[in-house]
Write a protein that holds these residues in place. Structure first.
Motif, short mmCIF file in Angstrom:
data_model
loop_
_atom_site.label_atom_id
_atom_site.label_comp_id
_atom_site.label_asym_id
_atom_site.label_seq_id
_atom_site.Cartn_x
_atom_site.Cartn_y
_atom_site.Cartn_z
N SER A 412 -11.35 5.53 63.66
CA SER A 412 -11.19 6.98 63.47
C SER A 412 -10.33 7.31 62.26
O SER A 412 -10.60 8.27 61.53
N ASN A 413 -9.27 6.54 62.04
CA ASN A 413 -8.34 6.85 60.94
C ASN A 413 -8.43 5.85 59.79
O ASN A 413 -7.55 5.82 58.93
N ALA A 414 -9.47 5.03 59.78
CA ALA A 414 -9.59 3.99 58.75
C ALA A 414 -10.18 4.59 57.47
O ALA A 414 -11.29 5.12 57.48
N LYS A 415 -9.42 4.49 56.38
CA LYS A 415 -9.85 5.07 55.10
C LYS A 415 -9.67 4.06 53.98
O LYS A 415 -8.78 3.20 54.03
N HIS A 416 -10.50 4.19 52.97
CA HIS A 416 -10.44 3.35 51.77
C HIS A 416 -10.51 4.31 50.59
O HIS A 416 -11.54 4.91 50.31
N SER A 417 -9.36 4.48 49.90
CA SER A 417 -9.27 5.53 48.88
C SER A 417 -8.84 4.96 47.53
O SER A 417 -7.88 4.19 47.45
N THR A 418 -9.56 5.37 46.49
CA THR A 418 -9.24 4.95 45.12
C THR A 418 -9.35 6.16 44.21
O THR A 418 -10.32 6.91 44.28
N ALA A 419 -8.35 6.35 43.34
CA ALA A 419 -8.38 7.41 42.34
C ALA A 419 -8.01 6.81 40.99
O ALA A 419 -6.95 6.19 40.85
N ILE A 420 -8.89 6.97 40.01
CA ILE A 420 -8.67 6.37 38.68
C ILE A 420 -8.73 7.47 37.63
O ILE A 420 -9.68 8.26 37.58
N THR A 421 -7.70 7.51 36.81
CA THR A 421 -7.67 8.40 35.65
C THR A 421 -7.70 7.52 34.41
O THR A 421 -6.87 6.62 34.26
N SER A 422 -8.67 7.77 33.56
CA SER A 422 -8.87 6.89 32.40
C SER A 422 -8.99 7.73 31.13
O SER A 422 -9.57 8.83 31.15
N LYS A 423 -8.47 7.17 30.05
CA LYS A 423 -8.57 7.82 28.74
C LYS A 423 -9.18 6.83 27.75
O LYS A 423 -8.69 5.71 27.61
N ILE A 424 -10.25 7.24 27.09
CA ILE A 424 -10.93 6.39 26.12
C ILE A 424 -10.77 7.00 24.73
O ILE A 424 -11.02 8.19 24.52
N SER A 425 -10.35 6.15 23.80
CA SER A 425 -10.14 6.62 22.41
C SER A 425 -10.67 5.58 21.44
O SER A 425 -10.89 4.41 21.79
N PHE A 426 -10.87 6.01 20.20
CA PHE A 426 -11.37 5.14 19.13
C PHE A 426 -10.28 5.01 18.07
O PHE A 426 -9.88 5.99 17.46
N GLU A 427 -9.82 3.76 17.90
CA GLU A 427 -8.73 3.53 16.96
C GLU A 427 -8.95 2.22 16.22
O GLU A 427 -9.16 1.18 16.86
N ASP A 428 -8.85 2.26 14.88
CA ASP A 428 -8.84 1.05 14.05
C ASP A 428 -10.00 0.10 14.39
O ASP A 428 -9.81 -1.11 14.56
N GLY A 429 -11.19 0.66 14.51
CA GLY A 429 -12.36 -0.17 14.75
C GLY A 429 -12.48 -0.70 16.16
O GLY A 429 -13.28 -1.60 16.42
N ARG A 430 -11.70 -0.15 17.09
CA ARG A 430 -11.77 -0.60 18.48
C ARG A 430 -11.85 0.61 19.41
O ARG A 430 -11.30 1.68 19.12
N VAL A 431 -12.58 0.39 20.52
CA VAL A 431 -12.59 1.38 21.59
C VAL A 431 -11.52 0.95 22.59
O VAL A 431 -11.51 -0.20 23.04
N LYS A 432 -10.65 1.87 22.94
CA LYS A 432 -9.57 1.55 23.87
C LYS A 432 -9.69 2.42 25.13
O LYS A 432 -9.97 3.61 25.04
N SER A 433 -9.44 1.78 26.25
CA SER A 433 -9.46 2.50 27.52
C SER A 433 -8.15 2.24 28.24
O SER A 433 -7.76 1.09 28.46
N TYR A 442 -6.70 1.20 53.13
CA TYR A 442 -7.22 -0.16 53.09
C TYR A 442 -7.46 -0.65 51.68
O TYR A 442 -7.30 -1.84 51.40
N SER A 443 -7.83 0.23 50.76
CA SER A 443 -7.98 -0.19 49.37
C SER A 443 -6.67 -0.74 48.84
O SER A 443 -6.63 -1.80 48.19
N ALA A 444 -5.56 -0.05 49.12
CA ALA A 444 -4.25 -0.50 48.68
C ALA A 444 -3.84 -1.80 49.38
O ALA A 444 -3.30 -2.71 48.75
N MET A 445 -4.13 -1.89 50.68
CA MET A 445 -3.72 -3.08 51.44
C MET A 445 -4.45 -4.33 50.93
O MET A 445 -3.85 -5.40 50.83
#
Length: 617
Positions: A412-433, A442-445
């Motif tokens: 009843s109370n079992a949850k699996h939670s993930t939240a991702i914040t990502s930033k992608i930029s282009f610098e010096d010929g490379r893509v960075k994330s 449970y995701s954290a555990m």
């Protein structure tokens, strides 16, 4: 494949033990490849409690391997040195044997007979196996005195059924009460029965196959189960046998290895005195942590224990029942509303909701009610108070108390939670994330356990396998995070050429990008351990001189609020924001719901795989 499997069950009367049943089984299998030789390693499990005289036992066993050499068929017989017996626990014994001289093309045949004292639960007959079955036949003869509920369960496969009546005579010996002059008579009597012979056959039965999110594989095969409902001997009233959970609960609470063990919590008195002034939730959590740190689990499952209490505490190690019944006893000693919850672990099968059986249950945890909220606890898990290990998330558990029992939803109370914040930029010929990953429940555990076991570097290497075109430049894990919440930061990069068109996949981690459901049809239920929440927000800085072409937004839902997926991509100024959000509320799906679930995951995976197209102006 199984060429043929034949079973024959009938009843016998034993003057020392009373009614028993006897089953004789003959199996023939064909070995097609060398890699299939493991199917010649056979195991039979027998219910044989270490205490008491009732048991199941093998009364005969023989096996032969047939091979074709030239035009001659050779036979290799099983010897006693190829048979082994192992006691699994206080209740079960495993008899194993390996057929000799097995090779490609062999046909193996084995035959065994079992006599059982447990007529209330006749042997389940499986028409479906993990191998394809060409022919399966089961014949059983039931005396008129016994009324059984017969249930065909599992995957449906057509069976042919025929019934006929037959006359049987059961012989018994008797000793009369002392008569005139103290004379005692001994003799032999005969009990006639108009018995029913039932023959069931099935042909060309498909094997049980593993599928994603499949739990309790033992519940899937097409099979025949028996439950003894009543017994009526000649000139006697009907005796109703089928148990109720009320009766089952009363029996458990009167047992020294279960209900009475809950009164042995005085070993915790000194520790409880230190908790004066604490709230009930604090008391429960602190007692749980104290015993979790004290005990060492030996890995054995059970739900009854003769040691629970001071003996288990002094041993400082034991089975699930030794530890968790001691935990319940300590919580009760502290004045808390605690009860044991018995259950069947994942893969062990679903507990019958109407007719109780000791063999259905194999595990026990603690349940504590505080301020009208139920908290689950398993002191063998290493998890925080209130969280059960995944092995316990299997439908309903039975909370057992002196006042009665009731079912509780373990998921009843079992949850699996993930939240991702990502930033992608282009610098010096490379893509960075640059990713900020937050996980809960449970995701954290799971992540916490992996990081503790593997270490940061090894864990980061495993993560990188999910996006091979990128390299991990930095990985940080907040070591202060508890097991229920983790916070990680990760920086990735890859080279890119200053091309006129750039294709960028923004969803790198934390979302379903592949449909786990591949097959067109499915016969088994879908069993998710917990509700799933996955939210990914990606901000992309558009490089100078480029414009972005964005995917279309989407909202996909399942009926009855079972799940919802939302996807959007929007541009503002020189940046693009992509949002992928999944809320999976429903945990259990029937085979009939499978097409809709498969389509839901396919639409979600397709959207999460869509690319952002950057074109030079």
């Amino acid at each position: 494949m199984i060429l043929g499997e034949f079973g024959e069950l009938d009843f016998i009367y034993n003057n020392q033990k009373g009614w028993q049943y006897h089953i004789k089984v003959l199996v023939r299998k064909k070995i097609f490849k060398n890699t299939d030789k493991d199917v010649a390693n056979i195991s039979l499990e027998l219910y044989e409690p270490s205490v008491g005289s009732n048991k199941e036992e093998i009364t005969s066993l023989k096996a032969i391997t047939y091979n074709l050499e030239g035009k001659e068929i050779t036979k290799s017989k099983l010897t006693s040195s190829e048979k082994f017996e192992t006691r699994l626990n206080d209740y079960w014994v495993k008899v194993s044997f390996a057929l000799p001289d097995v090779r490609e093309g062999s046909v193996i045949e084995y035959e065994y007979s079992i006599v059982s004292d447990y007529i209330s639960n006749l042997k389940t007959w499986y028409f479906q196996q993990e191998l394809p079955v060409a022919y399966s036949e089961f014949r059983f003869t039931i005396p008129e005195f016994f009324k059984y509920q017969k249930n065909m369960v599992g995957y449906y496969h057509p069976t042919e059924i025929s019934e006929r009546d037959t006359d049987e005579n059961f012989t018994y010996q008797y000793t009369s009460a002392p008569g005139v002059g103290g004379k005692i008579e001994k003799g032999t009597g005969t009990l006639p029965s108009r018995s029913t012979v039932t023959t069931m056959t099935a042909k060309n039965v498909l094997p049980v196959q593993d599928e994603p999110f499949m739990n309790n594989k033992a519940d899937i095969p097409c099979r025949l189960e028996f439950q003894l409902m009543s017994v009526q001997m000649p000139h006697q009233p009907v005796e109703y046998v089928a148990g109720t959970y009320e009766k089952f609960t009363n029996e458990l609470m009167d047992r020294s290895d279960f209900g009475l063990a809950l009164n042995r919590g005085n070993f915790a008195k000194d520790e409880i005195e230190k908790l004066s002034g604490k709230s009930d939730l604090e008391k429960a959590s602190l007692l749980y942590n104290w015993l979790t740190n004290h005990f060492s689990w030996n890995g054995n499952y059970s739900f009854v224990s003769d040691k629970a209490g001071r003996q288990a505490y002094n041993d400082a190690k034991g089975s699930v029942a030794d530890i968790n019944l001691a935990l319940v006893a300590a919580l009760k000693e502290a004045g808390l509303n605690a009860s044991p919850i018995i259950l069947s672990t994942r893969g062990h099968g679903i507990v019958h909701p109407i007719y109780p059986s000791y063999s259905d249950f194999n595990y026990v945890v603690a349940g504590v009610t505080i301020d009208n909220s139920m908290y689950y606890a398993d002191a063998t898990s290493g998890y925080d108070f209130g969280k059960l290990p995944v092995r316990c998330l299997n439908g309903n558990g039975l909370l057992v108390a002196k006042s009665g029992s009731r079912w509780v939803d373990l998921k009843s109370n079992a949850k699996h939670s993930t939240a991702i914040t990502s930033k992608i930029s282009f610098e010096d010929g490379r893509v960075k994330s640059s990713m900020d990953i937050k996980e809960e429940d449970y995701s954290a555990m799971f992540t916490h356990s992996e990081l503790k076991k593997e270490g940061n570097e090894s864990y980061a290497e495993k993560l990188s396998e999910s996006f091979p075109e990128w390299s991990i430049e930095n990985f940080e894990y907040d070591g202060e995070s508890n097991r229920n919440k983790t916070n990680m930061k990760m920086e990735l990069s890859q080279e890119y050429d200053n091309e006129s068109v750039i294709y960028l996949s923004p969803i790198l981690h934390g979302a379903f990008t592949e449909n786990p459901f591949k097959r067109d049809d499915r016969f088994s239920p879908i069993d998710l351990e917990y509700s799933i929440n996955k939210r990914v927000v990606v901000t992309i800085e558009i490089p100078d001189g480029y414009a972005a072409e964005l995917p279309q937004p989407a909202i996909v839902k399942l009926a009855n609020n079972g799940a919802q997926f939302m996807y959007s991509a929007s541009a503002m100024g020189n940046s693009v924001t992509v949002v992928s959000n999944l809320q999976m509320n429903q945990k259990d799906f029937s085979a009939e719901e499978y097409p809709h679930l498969k389509q839901f995951f396919q639409l979600m995976a397709d959207k999460n795989n869509e690319v952002i197209v950057l074109k030079k102006l």
